[in-house]
Write an enzyme that holds these catalytic residues in place. Structure first.
Site, PDB file in Angstrom:
ATOM      1  N   VAL A 178     -27.970  56.379 -63.171  1.00 13.38           N
ATOM      2  CA  VAL A 178     -27.409  56.146 -61.840  1.00 13.38           C
ATOM      3  C   VAL A 178     -26.820  57.470 -61.355  1.00 13.38           C
ATOM      4  O   VAL A 178     -26.095  58.139 -62.095  1.00 13.38           O
ATOM      5  CB  VAL A 178     -26.307  55.058 -61.882  1.00 13.38           C
ATOM      6  CG1 VAL A 178     -25.654  54.890 -60.526  1.00 13.38           C
ATOM      7  CG2 VAL A 178     -26.869  53.739 -62.371  1.00 13.38           C
ATOM      8  N   GLY A 205     -26.285  62.229 -69.000  1.00  8.44           N
ATOM      9  CA  GLY A 205     -25.080  61.533 -69.437  1.00  8.44           C
ATOM     10  C   GLY A 205     -24.617  60.424 -68.522  1.00  8.44           C
ATOM     11  O   GLY A 205     -23.603  59.780 -68.792  1.00  8.44           O
ATOM     12  N   HIS A 206     -25.328  60.148 -67.441  1.00 12.69           N
ATOM     13  CA  HIS A 206     -24.842  59.147 -66.468  1.00 12.69           C
ATOM     14  C   HIS A 206     -25.984  58.264 -66.006  1.00 12.69           C
ATOM     15  O   HIS A 206     -26.482  58.451 -64.906  1.00 12.69           O
ATOM     16  CB  HIS A 206     -24.238  59.866 -65.261  1.00 12.69           C
ATOM     17  CG  HIS A 206     -23.330  59.019 -64.440  1.00 12.69           C
ATOM     18  ND1 HIS A 206     -23.753  58.244 -63.395  1.00 12.69           N
ATOM     19  CD2 HIS A 206     -22.004  58.829 -64.516  1.00 12.69           C
ATOM     20  CE1 HIS A 206     -22.730  57.632 -62.840  1.00 12.69           C
ATOM     21  NE2 HIS A 206     -21.650  57.979 -63.501  1.00 12.69           N
ATOM     22  N   PHE A 207     -26.373  57.336 -66.599  1.00 12.93           N
ATOM     23  CA  PHE A 207     -26.125  56.882 -67.961  1.00 12.93           C
ATOM     24  C   PHE A 207     -27.462  56.877 -68.668  1.00 12.93           C
ATOM     25  O   PHE A 207     -28.442  56.487 -68.053  1.00 12.93           O
ATOM     26  CB  PHE A 207     -25.518  55.487 -67.948  1.00 12.93           C
ATOM     27  CG  PHE A 207     -24.214  55.422 -67.186  1.00 12.93           C
ATOM     28  CD1 PHE A 207     -23.040  55.859 -67.779  1.00 12.93           C
ATOM     29  CD2 PHE A 207     -24.160  54.963 -65.889  1.00 12.93           C
ATOM     30  CE1 PHE A 207     -21.832  55.783 -67.093  1.00 12.93           C
ATOM     31  CE2 PHE A 207     -22.958  54.895 -65.195  1.00 12.93           C
ATOM     32  CZ  PHE A 207     -21.792  55.300 -65.791  1.00 12.93           C
TER      33      PHE A 207
END
Length: 153
Positions: free
Chosen positions: A62, A55-57
């Site tokens: 990152v 989820g990041h990203f």
């Protein structure tokens, strides 16, 4: 593989003997160098398989800044615990008290090896104050001041 070598290095087994963290929040893979009450260098090998990259990203993975700071805090914990390990009990835990002056200088991405360099600035009334720097390929990624304390639970 042994826990320690002549340079004060510690493998993952030695790390897991001192830190209570486990997957997915154990963010140190190896201690490279250790000087009691002074300095510790360690690494985190960052891979695309880290759960936070989902989820990041998704389009541009990152490492979250808060996890970079957590990895630095764990390195500080290793420095404190390795420095006083002869006096620790199984019920002693290192608590994060605060993070100040946090700055991020470059992203940390899959394939990077995040190096932690942490130093004791001072210990006052049971509070350890550390200078912490994270770098990738010699380039500063993050820096901060970290405060921790050892408590018996």
């Amino acid at each position: 593989m042994s826990e320690r070598d002549a340079q004060g290095a510690t493998d993952i087994e030695g790390i897991m003997n001192l830190l209570p963290h486990r997957y997915p929040l154990l963010l140190i893979d190896r201690v490279l160098d250790f000087q009691p009450h002074e300095h510790l260098a360690s690494i985190k090998n960052v891979t695309i398989n880290e759960p936070f990259f989902v989820g990041h990203f998704p389009q541009k993975p990152v490492m979250p800044g808060v996890l970079i700071l957590e990895s630095l805090a764990q390195a500080c914990g290793m420095l404190a615990f390795k420095s006083v390990q002869d006096t620790l009990t199984d019920n002693d835990v290192l608590y994060l008290v605060g993070i100040d002056k946090a700055r991020f200088k470059r992203p940390v991405q899959p394939g990077d090896q995040l190096r932690h360099d942490v130093s004791v600035r001072r210990v006052t009334r049971g509070i350890w104050i550390f200078e912490a720097r994270g770098s990738v390929d010699g380039e500063l990624a993050a820096e901060c001041e970290i405060r921790c304390t050892v408590r018996t639970v």
